[in-house]
Every structure is written in structure tokens, then in C-alpha cells.
Design an enzyme around this catalytic site. Structure first.
Site, PDB file in Angstrom:
ATOM      1  N   TYR A 147       0.816  -1.218   0.000  1.00 32.82           N
ATOM      2  CA  TYR A 147       0.000   0.000   0.000  1.00 32.82           C
ATOM      3  C   TYR A 147       0.852   1.272   0.000  1.00 32.82           C
ATOM      4  O   TYR A 147       0.325   2.361   0.142  1.00 32.82           O
ATOM      5  CB  TYR A 147      -0.915   0.033   1.232  1.00 32.82           C
ATOM      6  N   ASP A 204      -5.596  -5.457   6.161  1.00 35.85           N
ATOM      7  CA  ASP A 204      -6.798  -4.963   5.510  1.00 35.85           C
ATOM      8  C   ASP A 204      -7.760  -6.122   5.251  1.00 35.85           C
ATOM      9  O   ASP A 204      -8.949  -6.062   5.581  1.00 35.85           O
ATOM     10  CB  ASP A 204      -6.395  -4.299   4.181  1.00 35.85           C
ATOM     11  N   ASP A 217      -2.396 -17.402   5.422  1.00 31.46           N
ATOM     12  CA  ASP A 217      -3.389 -18.311   4.831  1.00 31.46           C
ATOM     13  C   ASP A 217      -3.962 -19.238   5.912  1.00 31.46           C
ATOM     14  O   ASP A 217      -5.172 -19.455   6.005  1.00 31.46           O
ATOM     15  CB  ASP A 217      -2.822 -19.102   3.641  1.00 31.46           C
ATOM     16  N   LYS A 271       3.502 -13.894   5.668  1.00 33.38           N
ATOM     17  CA  LYS A 271       3.633 -14.997   4.706  1.00 33.38           C
ATOM     18  C   LYS A 271       5.146 -15.178   4.493  1.00 33.38           C
ATOM     19  O   LYS A 271       5.658 -15.131   3.368  1.00 33.38           O
ATOM     20  CB  LYS A 271       2.875 -14.625   3.423  1.00 33.38           C
TER      21      LYS A 271
END
Ligand code: NAI
Length: 353
Positions: free
Chosen positions: A123, A246, A222, A190
Site C-alpha cells: 500500500y 486490511d 493463509d 507470509k
């Protein structure tokens, strides 16, 4: 008397902003609202969806209550929200996700607080357009230095994650956890795939955790999504880089009754902007269908932030009472016999005592 910037926003923004203002005023706290407009409408008029006067107002007042603003998809102006967070260095996005008694579809007892890093990651707004000269140069550079081939018609977005920003968001999460008697902090990345950027966030979180007593663990994003759906009760405080934060915020909002009731805050060392998790909901704008709860609960967080703890509690309790009675709810919470935004707001105000 507190002076607070009130940003009206787009779509359902003005409706929920007005609802929140009425509720805050009904608590009896004296607020001089500095009303500002921002977003798509303002962009058409002034050429900038976030004119300097809005930023100046927040810089002066230090605190803002902000309604959602529309961001065009794929093209057009950059997100006002992302710009606000970066320009005011509102590095911590704090989103409490709690089951409110009386909501039929929610899992009982969920009480998760999300700390999302707000200033960097994908972002950061560093993007290279497909086919541009700069993109070609970047693709060549990556080919030369990494030996990786990127297709020549690719667009590229950059994901910066710094030690500095990771450390301050994780510290904030631990500070919150310790001051609010929470049970655990969970870092989310991740890092098995993005070993450098997410790997750094994970490493920093582990180092910060060593300075604190509260238990810490780490989970891959995940796996987190699956575990949240299977058993959200195992999580307490989550700390995540921007993009995962988010997405996971919306997931947790869904678990606890939907976007209509999910509040949030963007907090930095100097300024704080309080806003709902939801967007401008153009599909229901102007129809009186918007649930005011998310904005009203964001306003309750704002009252706590400015030291009006009692008023914040009163407002939260009033919302909880209205939801638990289940009689005067907007159609996202009660599709069979819904009331309009104004009626639900009036009911919340009636319950403030
Ligand atoms: P959205 O959150 O506006 O809407 C998603 C769904 O939730 C829609 O069906 C909407 O009707 C419903 N919904 C949202 N808030 C509600 C409320 N208070 N009461 C009842 N139902 C509600 O997300 P969407 O459609 O992806 O985004 C619309 C615009 O909002 C986009 O331009 C997006 O960029 C912007 N946005 C702005 C944010 C902000 O200003 N903080 C945050 C998220 C999106």
C-alpha cells in the site's frame, strides 16, 4: 471543549457522519466540530479529493472522525485514506472485532483486536505502469541483479517493509495487549514465501516479543484465515503488515456481524483519525439504509482517545443495548423488519444514560 475535525466523505459517508455526530453530542461531551469535505465530490470541484484545508484542520485539531471516501478502481486519484495515513504518519490501524450480544449469525464470544501496519507494504503506493520506460528499466534491473525474468507487459507494485515500521506497530500491539489485560499477541505474515519483506516483519516481531511478558506466537496468513473461520476464539490481538491487515479486518468484521458494525482507528504519535472499516457503500447511498453502528463505535473509540472514557462507555453500552434488543436495526442486521439509519440512530441516542 474539544475541537474535532469531522470529514463527511462520499456515498453513505454524510449519513453515518451525521449519525455519529448526533450520538456524540448526546453524550453531553462538548465538541466544536470542524466539518470538512473530502473525496470524489471535492475532487471534481477542487481537483484534489484531499485538499490542504482538510489536512490543515486535522493537524490543528489533532483528532478527526472520518466517514468513508470513494476510491476509483484501477485508475483516477490515489486513495484518500492511504494518503491521510501516510501524510499524518498514522502508522497503527486498530480494529476491534467483538461479537455483540443479540446478533444471530455471529459466533459468540469473539473478541479480537487487529493492529494493522498502515504506512508501507504493497500500500506504499509505489507502482510501475505496464509498458512505461521506468517499468522497462526496473524489469531490466531485476533481470540483471536477480536473474529473474518478468514479462515485458507487466505492471509492478513494490512492497517495502522496514524494521522501523514493523517494530513500532508490533510495540503498539504489545503495549495495547499489556495495558488491556489481553491474553496473547499473534504476528501474521507470509514469511515462508516472502522471506525478505515478511521475513523481516516476523523477525522483528519475535525480537519485540522478547521484551514483553505476554505470550506471543506467529501464524501464516493463509492458515490464519482458515483458523479464524474454524475457531476465532483462539485469537486475541493480531499484528499484521498492511495488506494482510486490511483483508483480515474484513474477515473478522464478517465473523462478528458484518461491516455495518466494525469500527476502527488510525493512530500515530501526533494525530488520530477514527473511521469505520466499511467503505462508502455506493449501492445503498442516499437511501437511509446504512447502519450507523460502525461509525458510532468509531466515535466511541475517539471519545476514549480524548480522555472522555465515561462518555465512550455510555455510547458503547447504548449501541449494545439497541443491538441486543433487536427491534430498531437497519436491514443489514434485520432484513425482515428493518428501520432507517435515522431511526436506529435515534434509538441509540434514547439509550444513552
Ligand atoms: P463497502 O464497505 O463500501 O461496501 C461493501 C458492502 O457492505 C456493500 O454491499 C455495502 O452496502 C455494505 N455496507 C458497507 N457499509 C455498510 C453500512 N454502514 N451499513 C450497511 N451496509 C453496509 O465496500 P466497497 O463496495 O468495496 O467500496 C465502496 C467504496 O468505498 C470504494 O470506492 C472503496 O475504495 C471505498 N472504501 C473506502 C474506505 C474508507 O474510506 N475508509 C474503506 C473501504 C472502502
Amino acid at each position: 471543549m474539544h475541537k474535532i475535525t469531522l470529514i463527511l466523505g462520499d456515498g453513505i459517508g454524510p449519513e453515518v457522519a451525521e449519525a455519529a455526530r448526533r450520538c456524540v453530542d448526546a453524550t453531553g461531551v462538548q465538541i466544536d466540530w470542524d466539518v470538512q469535505d473530502s473525496g470524489a465530490k471535492v475532487s471534481e470541484k477542487d481537483g484534489d479529493p484531499l485538499p490542504a484545508r482538510v489536512l490543515d484542520s486535522i493537524r490543528k485539531n489533532k483528532v478527526a472522525l472520518k466517514a468513508p471516501v470513494t476510491t476509483p478502481l484501477g485508475e483516477g486519484f490515489r486513495s484518500v485514506n492511504v494518503r491521510l495515513r501516510q501524510e499524518l504518519d498514522l502508522f497503527a490501524c486498530v480494529r476491534p472485532c467483538r461479537t455483540l450480544h443479540g446478533l444471530k449469525n455471529a459466533v459468540e464470544g469473539v473478541d479480537i483486536v487487529i493492529f494493522r501496519e498502515n504506512t508501507e507494504d504493497l500500500y506504499a503506493g509505489i507502482e510501475y505502469t505496464a509498458g512505461s520506460d521506468d517499468t522497462k528499466k526496473l524489469i531490466e534491473f531485476i533481470g540483471d541483479t536477480k536473474g529473474k525474468k518478468i514479462r515485458s507487459d507487466s505492471a509492478v507494485s513494490i512492497k517495502p517493509i522496514s524494521k522501523y515500521a514493523s517494530e513500532r506497530i508490533v510495540e503498539s500491539a504489545f503495549y495495547f495487549a499489556e495495558s488491556n489485560n489481553r491474553k496473547k499477541v499473534t504476528g501474521v505474515t507470509k514469511s515462508n514465501i516472502m522471506k525478505e519483506s515478511d521475513g523481516l516483519f516476523m523477525y522483528v516481531a519475535k525480537e519485540v516479543a522478547k521484551r514483553h511478558k505476554i505470550p506471543y506466537d506467529h501464524v501464516l496468513v493463509d492458515a490464519l484465515c482458515m483458523k479464524l473461520v474454524q475457531n476465532p476464539l483462539q485469537f486475541d490481538v493480531l499484528v499484521l503488515p498492511n495488506l494482510y491487515g486490511d483483508i483480515v479486518s474484513d474477515l473478522c468484521a464478517g465473523l462478528t456481524g458484518g461491516l455495518g458494525i466494525a469500527p476502527g482507528a488510525n493512530i500515530g504519535d501526533e494525530y488520530a483519525v477514527f473511521e469505520a472499516v466499511h467503505g462508502s457503500a455506493p449501492d445503498i447511498a442516499g437511501k437511509g439504509l446504512a447502519n450507523p453502528t460502525a461509525m458510532v463505535l468509531s466515535a466511541a473509540m475517539m471519545l476514549n482517545h480524548i480522555g472522555e472514557i465515561n462518555a465512550g462507555k455510555k455510547l458503547e453500552s447504548a449501541v449494545e443495548e439497541v443491538i441486543s434488543e433487536g427491534k430498531k436495526l437497519t436491514c443489514d442486521l434485520n432484513p425482515t423488519s428493518p428501520v432507517k439509519t435515522n431511526e436506529m440512530t435515534a434509538e441509540i441516542i434514547r439509550k444513552i444514560r
